[in-house]
Design an enzyme around this catalytic site. Structure first.
Site, short mmCIF file in Angstrom:
data_model
loop_
_atom_site.label_atom_id
_atom_site.label_comp_id
_atom_site.label_asym_id
_atom_site.label_seq_id
_atom_site.Cartn_x
_atom_site.Cartn_y
_atom_site.Cartn_z
N ASP A 70 37.22 34.46 43.50
CA ASP A 70 37.46 35.54 44.47
C ASP A 70 36.26 36.46 44.63
O ASP A 70 36.02 37.00 45.71
CB ASP A 70 38.69 36.35 44.05
CG ASP A 70 39.99 35.61 44.31
OD1 ASP A 70 39.97 34.63 45.07
OD2 ASP A 70 41.03 36.00 43.73
N GLY A 71 35.48 36.64 43.55
CA GLY A 71 34.31 37.50 43.65
C GLY A 71 33.29 36.98 44.65
O GLY A 71 32.69 37.74 45.42
N LEU A 177 45.42 43.25 51.77
CA LEU A 177 44.88 42.06 51.11
C LEU A 177 44.48 42.37 49.68
O LEU A 177 44.63 41.53 48.78
CB LEU A 177 43.67 41.53 51.90
CG LEU A 177 43.07 40.20 51.44
CD1 LEU A 177 44.07 39.06 51.62
CD2 LEU A 177 41.78 39.90 52.19
#
Length: 284
Positions: A70-71, A177
């Site tokens: 995700d980073g 989100l």
């Protein structure tokens, strides 16, 4: 094949050779580029996550493949945000909440992309400004203490109307989100990712009456602190906020664009990734 997705830029976060994922990422990069070629896509690598350096490459691409966790996706989304182009994540590493697919499912995903069997999700993003410096956030903007000790006073305004003063370690201003990221760890609410709202979650507030607040995205917010503070963007970049200097936050005019499988279901992802609704005693 649709013209809108013919050229794919591939993002890979630079990884030190001692990182456990280094070898896997190096092997995956070559495999992904070869697969894209085999499937009829033009492609090129963007492995610096340096917006100024890669500006011409970003303009060239129609969409972006983010190889990692995700980073990596968050960094790529911020860098490409103003270009209004979609990204999709191929998970290597940890959680992968934003990812569209695992590495072994990429071939099928690309074939679906060519046949226009992929959905485009558009999410609210934040636009922040301190003085003449503007920035975007995909998950959250955090106002945090610079000092380890003491309490940070944060005055909050909706437009010109003051609505709260937070006293504690800081404040999270999250997108829907990002509600399942730092906001969730700070006991903020889960808000459906396609909602149009901000989530304000205090960090270790001094008052027992302070609770997270969900506001409609039509508000323009601003904040100021009684002493110097830090503004942290998606946990990846920081800006200095001087005492009594306003931090302006509003809904970005450009959405965060993610390509996902047609079969992706938000509530199923919550269950699979976060064990949402499961019994604490149930093992994965």
């Amino acid at each position: 094949m649709k013209d809108s997705h013919q050229t794919i830029g591939v993002f890979v976060r630079p990884t030190h050779y001692q990182n456990p994922l280094f070898k896997e990422l190096e092997q995956a990069k070559e495999w992904v580029l070869k697969l894209l070629e085999d499937e009829g896509f033009e492609s090129f690598m963007i492995d610096s996550l340096d917006g100024a350096k890669d500006e011409r490459l970003i303009e060239k691409a129609d969409a972006f493949l983010c190889l990692g966790g995700d980073g990596t996706i968050l960094g790529a989304l911020r860098m490409t945000h103003s270009y209004n182009k979609p990204c999709f994540g191929v998970r290597i590493g940890n959680l992968g909440f934003l990812s569209a697919v695992e590495l072994n499912g990429l071939k099928d995903f690309l074939q679906d992309l060519k046949q226009d069997r992929i959905k485009l999700e558009e999410h609210l993003a934040l636009e922040g400004r301190i003085g003449n410096t503007s920035f975007y956030a995909i998950n959250e903007i955090v106002i945090a203490k610079k000092k380890a000790l003491g309490v940070l006073d944060i005055k909050a305004y909706a437009g010109h109307t003051p609505f709260n003063t937070y006293k504690g370690d800081g404040l999270i201003i999250a997108t829907p989100l990002g509600s399942t990221a730092y906001n969730l760890s700070a006991h903020g609410p889960i808000v459906h990712a396609l909602s149009q709202s901000y989530i304000l979650t205090p960090l270790c507030d001094f008052s027992l009456t302070q609770r997270p607040l969900v506001l409609g995205a039509e508000f323009c917010l601003n904040f100021c602190t009684h002493e110097d503070a830090l503004v942290v963007i998606d946990g990846q970049s920081t800006y200095d906020l001087k005492a009594n200097q306003p931090l302006y936050i509003q809904k970005s005019p450009t959405t965060t664009k993610l390509l996902q499988k047609n079969s992706r279901d938000y509530f199923k992802v919550l269950k699979e990734k976060l064990l949402w609704g499961e019994s604490p005693s149930k093992k994965r």
